[in-house]
Write a protein that holds these residues in place. Structure first.
Motif, short mmCIF file in Angstrom:
data_model
loop_
_atom_site.label_atom_id
_atom_site.label_comp_id
_atom_site.label_asym_id
_atom_site.label_seq_id
_atom_site.Cartn_x
_atom_site.Cartn_y
_atom_site.Cartn_z
N GLN A 50 -17.72 -113.98 -3.79
CA GLN A 50 -17.61 -114.77 -2.56
C GLN A 50 -18.30 -116.12 -2.70
O GLN A 50 -17.79 -117.14 -2.21
CB GLN A 50 -18.25 -114.00 -1.39
N MET A 51 -19.46 -116.13 -3.36
CA MET A 51 -20.19 -117.39 -3.54
C MET A 51 -19.38 -118.39 -4.36
O MET A 51 -19.31 -119.58 -4.03
CB MET A 51 -21.53 -117.12 -4.22
N ILE A 52 -18.77 -117.91 -5.44
CA ILE A 52 -17.98 -118.79 -6.29
C ILE A 52 -16.77 -119.32 -5.53
O ILE A 52 -16.45 -120.51 -5.59
CB ILE A 52 -17.55 -118.05 -7.58
N GLU A 53 -16.11 -118.42 -4.79
CA GLU A 53 -14.97 -118.85 -3.98
C GLU A 53 -15.42 -119.87 -2.93
O GLU A 53 -14.69 -120.82 -2.64
CB GLU A 53 -14.33 -117.64 -3.31
N GLY A 54 -16.64 -119.67 -2.38
CA GLY A 54 -17.16 -120.61 -1.40
C GLY A 54 -17.41 -121.99 -1.99
O GLY A 54 -17.13 -123.01 -1.37
N GLU A 55 -17.96 -122.01 -3.21
CA GLU A 55 -18.21 -123.29 -3.88
C GLU A 55 -16.90 -124.03 -4.13
O GLU A 55 -16.80 -125.24 -3.91
CB GLU A 55 -18.94 -123.06 -5.21
N LEU A 56 -15.89 -123.29 -4.61
CA LEU A 56 -14.59 -123.91 -4.86
C LEU A 56 -13.94 -124.37 -3.56
O LEU A 56 -13.30 -125.43 -3.50
CB LEU A 56 -13.68 -122.93 -5.59
N LEU A 57 -14.13 -123.58 -2.49
CA LEU A 57 -13.61 -123.96 -1.18
C LEU A 57 -14.26 -125.25 -0.70
O LEU A 57 -13.58 -126.14 -0.17
CB LEU A 57 -13.87 -122.83 -0.18
N GLN A 58 -15.58 -125.36 -0.92
CA GLN A 58 -16.27 -126.57 -0.49
C GLN A 58 -15.78 -127.80 -1.25
O GLN A 58 -15.64 -128.88 -0.68
CB GLN A 58 -17.78 -126.43 -0.67
N MET A 59 -15.51 -127.63 -2.54
CA MET A 59 -14.97 -128.75 -3.32
C MET A 59 -13.62 -129.19 -2.76
O MET A 59 -13.33 -130.38 -2.67
CB MET A 59 -14.82 -128.33 -4.78
N THR A 60 -12.82 -128.21 -2.36
CA THR A 60 -11.51 -128.53 -1.76
C THR A 60 -11.70 -129.26 -0.45
O THR A 60 -11.00 -130.24 -0.17
CB THR A 60 -10.71 -127.23 -1.53
N LYS A 61 -12.65 -128.79 0.36
CA LYS A 61 -12.89 -129.41 1.67
C LYS A 61 -13.46 -130.81 1.52
O LYS A 61 -13.25 -131.66 2.39
CB LYS A 61 -13.86 -128.56 2.49
N THR A 62 -14.22 -131.05 0.44
CA THR A 62 -14.79 -132.38 0.23
C THR A 62 -13.68 -133.39 -0.02
O THR A 62 -13.73 -134.54 0.44
CB THR A 62 -15.77 -132.37 -0.96
N ASN A 63 -12.66 -132.98 -0.76
CA ASN A 63 -11.54 -133.89 -1.04
C ASN A 63 -10.60 -134.01 0.16
O ASN A 63 -9.99 -135.05 0.38
CB ASN A 63 -10.76 -133.38 -2.26
N LYS A 64 -10.48 -132.92 0.92
CA LYS A 64 -9.64 -132.92 2.11
C LYS A 64 -10.48 -132.39 3.26
O LYS A 64 -10.53 -131.20 3.54
CB LYS A 64 -8.40 -132.04 1.89
N LEU A 65 -11.19 -133.28 3.91
CA LEU A 65 -12.20 -132.90 4.90
C LEU A 65 -11.61 -132.06 6.03
O LEU A 65 -10.58 -132.40 6.60
CB LEU A 65 -12.87 -134.14 5.48
N SER A 66 -12.28 -130.94 6.32
CA SER A 66 -11.86 -130.08 7.43
C SER A 66 -12.90 -130.18 8.53
O SER A 66 -14.10 -130.12 8.28
CB SER A 66 -11.74 -128.63 6.97
N PHE A 67 -12.42 -130.32 9.76
CA PHE A 67 -13.32 -130.42 10.91
C PHE A 67 -13.09 -129.25 11.87
O PHE A 67 -13.29 -129.39 13.07
CB PHE A 67 -13.12 -131.77 11.60
N GLU A 68 -12.67 -128.11 11.31
CA GLU A 68 -12.44 -126.93 12.11
C GLU A 68 -13.67 -126.02 12.05
O GLU A 68 -14.20 -125.75 10.97
CB GLU A 68 -11.22 -126.16 11.61
N GLU A 69 -14.10 -125.54 13.20
CA GLU A 69 -15.30 -124.71 13.26
C GLU A 69 -15.14 -123.42 12.45
O GLU A 69 -16.06 -122.99 11.76
CB GLU A 69 -15.61 -124.39 14.73
N LYS A 70 -13.96 -122.82 12.52
CA LYS A 70 -13.73 -121.57 11.81
C LYS A 70 -13.84 -121.76 10.29
O LYS A 70 -14.31 -120.87 9.57
CB LYS A 70 -12.36 -120.98 12.16
#
Length: 320
Positions: free
Chosen positions: A139-159
Motif C-alpha cells: 500500500q505504501m509503494i502504491e501510495g508513493e506512486l499515486l502521489q507522483m501521479t497526483k503531482t503531475n496531474k494535481l487532484s483537488f478531491e477530498e476522497k
C-alpha cells in the motif's frame, strides 16, 4: 508519551537492546553506518504501538519483540530511501546516509535493513506478522506512486487525499498495531479491531502533519513546504472548494506555476488560514481520533489501554 514509556518501560529497554544488536554488522562500513543511524533514531512510536497492542492481549513475548523490531527496521529502511529520492541532506538534525555516503550506498543500506527485517520473520516462522507488514508495504509503494501521479496531474478531491494518506501513512501504523495484536490475541476480531484502530490513528497523525505546514510554529521544516512541493493537502483542498472563482483561479495558478516563489506561497498560506481550511482539517483529524478511541474502548480497561490512549492524544496534540 511518558505514560506509555512507564507502562512498558522494561519492555522498551529490552527492545532497545534487541534493536541495537540487530543494527550490528561484521562489515566495517555497514556497521559504522548502522551505528550512525542508531544514534539518531526517532521517538520509536511504532514499536510502542506494537508492544502496547500486544500487551492488550496478554504478556509481551518474543514474537511481540520481533514484530516491534520488524516495523522499526522497515520504517528505517524507508527513511533511508526517502532521503535519497528527495535528495535530503538532513534527517533528525544529522546528515542523512546519502549525504555522507552517496546514493549508491544509501540504496544498499535501505535494502540491507529491509532484507534483515524479512529474514528475521522467515527465520522465526512469523508468517502472519510478515504477511501483515507486506500488505502495508504494498500500500505504501502504491501510495508513493499515486502521489507522483497526483503531482503531475494535481487532484483537488477530498476522497483522493484520504486515499493517499491512508496508503502512505495510515496503512503502516495499522499494520504495526495488528502485528503486535497477532502476537498475543487468538481471535481475528480483536486483531482486526486493532488494525482499524491503528489506521484511524495514522490518518489523524498525517492530518496533524499537514496542518503544521500552514501553522506558525517552528517544526523543523519551512511553512508552505507542501505547496512548494506541489502536495495538495486537506486545508488547501477545502479552501479551493469554498472560495470564490477568482481566488480559486489565482490559488491554482500559484500552486501549479509559482510554487517556488516564497511570497506567492506565503499568500496561499494566508488565504488557507483565512478560509477556515485549517479548522476544517482539524475537525477531520479529531473525528479520526475519536473513531480510534471508540475502537480502543471496546477492550477492557488496563494500563496498556490507558497508555495507548495517551499515544493517540499525542498524535493530535504534539507541537512538531
Amino acid at each position: 508519551m511518558q505514560l506509555a514509556r512507564e507502562t512498558i518501560g522494561t519492555e522498551l529497554n529490552r527492545f532497545e537492546e534487541i534493536f541495537n544488536d540487530a543494527m550490528k554488522s561484521d562489515v566495517a562500513l555497514l556497521n559504522r553506518i548502522m551505528q550512525d543511524i542508531s544514534a539518531h533514531k526517532g521517538k520509536q512510536m511504532r514499536p510502542m504501538f506494537v508492544l502496547l497492542c500486544a500487551q492488550l492481549g496478554g504478556t509481551i513475548n518474543d514474537s511481540s519483540y520481533r514484530a516491534a523490531l520488524l516495523v522499526e527496521l522497515l520504517h528505517t529502511a524507508s527513511l533511508v530511501h526517502d532521503d535519497m529520492v528527495d535528495d535530503s541532506m538532513k534527517r533528525r538534525g544529522a546528515f542523512s546516509v546519502n549525504a555522507l555516503w552517496k546514493n549508491r550506498i544509501a540504496v544498499m543500506v535501505g535494502d540491507h535493513l529491509f532484507t534483515k527485517g524479512v529474514l528475521l520473520s522467515l527465520d522465526n516462522s512469523d508468517f502472519k506478522i510478515l504477511n501483515i507488514y507486506s500488505a502495508a508495504i504494498r500500500q505504501m509503494i502504491e501510495g508513493e506512486l499515486l502521489q507522483m501521479t497526483k503531482t503531475n496531474k494535481l487532484s483537488f478531491e477530498e476522497k483522493d487525499y484520504y486515499e493517499l494518506i491512508n496508503a502512505k501513512t495510515a496503512s503502516f501504523l495499522a499494520a504495526a498495531c495488528a502485528a503486535g495484536a497477532s502476537s498475543t490475541f487468538d481471535d481475528e476480531t480483536s486483531i482486526r479491531q486493532l488494525h482499524d484502530f491503528g489506521q484511524k490513528v495514522g490518518m489523524a497523525f498525517q492530518l496533524k502533519d499537514d496542518l503544521f505546514d500552514y501553522g506558525k510554529t517552528n517544526i523543523g521544516k519551512p511553512t508552505g513546504n507542501d505547496i512548494k512541493e506541489r502536495k495538495v493537502t486537506l486545508p488547501l483542498i477545502y479552501t479551493l472548494q469554498h472560495c470564490d472563482p477568482v481566488l480559486r483561479k489565482k490559488l491554482l495558478h500559484i500552486v501549479k506555476y509559482q510554487h517556488t516563489d516564497k511570497d506567492k506561497v506565503n499568500y496561499v498560506v494566508e488565504e488557507v488560514n483565512k478560509s477556515g481550511g485549517l479548522q476544517y482539517a482539524e475537525e477531520k483529524m479529531m473525528t479520526y481520533r475519536d473513531e480510534a478511541f471508540q475502537l480502543l474502548y471496546t477492550f477492557p480497561a488496563s494500563p496498556a489501554r490507558t497508555a495507548l490512549e495517551e499515544l493517540v492524544r499525542y498524535t493530535t496534540d504534539r507541537e512538531y
